[in-house]
Design an enzyme around this catalytic site. Sequence first.
Site, mmCIF file in Angstrom:
data_model
loop_
_atom_site.group_PDB
_atom_site.id
_atom_site.type_symbol
_atom_site.label_atom_id
_atom_site.label_comp_id
_atom_site.label_asym_id
_atom_site.label_seq_id
_atom_site.Cartn_x
_atom_site.Cartn_y
_atom_site.Cartn_z
ATOM 1 N N ARG A 179 14.641 11.687 17.148
ATOM 2 C CA ARG A 179 15.020 13.292 16.470
ATOM 3 C C ARG A 179 15.071 14.063 17.702
ATOM 4 N NH1 ARG A 179 7.944 13.146 16.136
ATOM 5 N NH2 ARG A 179 7.396 12.960 17.841
ATOM 6 N N LYS A 184 18.398 15.852 23.551
ATOM 7 C CA LYS A 184 18.931 14.209 24.790
ATOM 8 C C LYS A 184 20.415 13.302 23.616
ATOM 9 C CE LYS A 184 13.954 13.857 25.454
ATOM 10 N NZ LYS A 184 12.428 12.977 25.786
ATOM 11 N N LYS A 198 -2.331 0.227 26.689
ATOM 12 C CA LYS A 198 -4.166 0.178 26.118
ATOM 13 C C LYS A 198 -4.165 0.081 24.618
ATOM 14 C CE LYS A 198 -2.291 4.659 28.990
ATOM 15 N NZ LYS A 198 -1.702 3.542 29.581
ATOM 16 N N GLY A 238 8.504 5.435 36.973
ATOM 17 C CA GLY A 238 9.670 6.114 36.946
ATOM 18 C C GLY A 238 9.919 6.645 35.074
ATOM 19 N N THR A 298 -7.419 11.128 39.232
ATOM 20 C CA THR A 298 -7.987 11.122 38.416
ATOM 21 C C THR A 298 -9.308 10.301 38.574
ATOM 22 O OG1 THR A 298 -7.134 9.192 37.266
ATOM 23 C CG2 THR A 298 -6.510 11.601 36.463
#
Length: 336
Positions: free
Chosen positions: A39, A43, A131, A174, A195
Site C-alpha cells: 500500500r 516505497k 510473538k 537489520g 528496556t
Amino acid sequence: MLNNKSVLITGGTGSLGKALVKNILEKWPSVKRLVIFSRDEQKQFQMAQEYSFSNYPQVRFFIGDVRDKERLMRAFQGIDYVIHAAAMKHVHIAEYNPSECVKTNVGGAENVIYAALQTGVQNVVALSTDKACAPINLYGATKLTSDKLFVAANNIRGKNNIKFSVVRYGNVMGSNGSVIPFFLNKRAEGVLPITSEAMTRFNISLQGGVDMVLHALETAWGGEIFIPKIPSYRITDVAEAIGPECEHKVIGIRAGEKIHEEMITSSDSFFTYDLGKYFVIIPQTPIWDVAQYSAEFGATIVPEGFCYNSGTNTEWETVASLRTLIAEHVDSTFKA
C-alpha cells in the site's frame, strides 16, 4: 521451482519482501511474473528504480491493501504462489491502535485466504513471529489468530489444489524498526536505551528468513508451522557490540513486551517434529498421514514438554559475533 511460475508478495516493499525479490530473481531468472503488492506508493516508486521494467519485465508493482478483498482478488489472477508478508508489526503501536492492527493482521489474513481459494493459487506461505507464541500483546495475538486461520484454511480448500503453511521466526537482523538499526542511529547521541538488562531475543538474518520461506514453498504439505533453529542474543550484548562507549540507560519495558520470547511452548510439543535445520508444528488434525510425512522428511517428534525459548536457548550470539554479523548483514561500514 519458480521458473515459469507467477509469484505475488504482499508487503513486498518491506525488508523481507525486498530480500525475497532479490533472491527469487537470482535463483529463478525465468520466473514468469513477480508481483510486489503493497500500500506504500513511495516505497514502490523507490523499488521500481532498482527493478525497472526494461531490465526486469517480469516484475510488477501493484498498489493495494490486504484489507481490500476485491483488490486482492484482482491481484491474485493468474498467480501460482503467494507469500503473505504484509502486517502491522510494531508492538507498542498496535497496543495504542488495536482495531487497526486487527483489521490488517486478522482481516487481512482472512482476505488473503479467501482470494487465494477463489483464484486458483497453488501455494500460500504466511509469515508469522515469535510473538504469536503464548502472546501477551495484541500484535502477537493477531498473528496467532492469523496462524490459526492459515492452518485451518487447508480444511476448507475442497477440490482446490492449494496448500497453506506458516513460517515463524524471531527478530530479523537489520529489518525496519528492529533494535540493531535503532541502536546504530542512537549511538551518535551517546546513549542507548535498554528496556531491561535481562531481555533476550531470537536472531535470524534476512537471508535466513528468505531461505525458510522458500523451504516452506517447496516442501509444505499444508498446515505446517515452520520454525528455524537460530541463536539468541542478550540486549546488553547488542548494546555493547554497537556502542561500548555509550551510556546504556535502562528505561523499562514498553507496553506488551516480554523479557524472553518463545517459538514453541511445552503445549506445542505433542505436535512438534524435528526436521534437522527446522522444527515444524504439524496441524492437530492433519489432512495427510503423519507417519508418511515423518518418513518423507526424516522427522522425529520432540520430547514431551519441550519448549523453545530465547532465554533458555542453547545457542548464543556473543559481542564479537554480533559485530561481525552487523557488518555483514546490516551496515558494511560498521566499526565498533
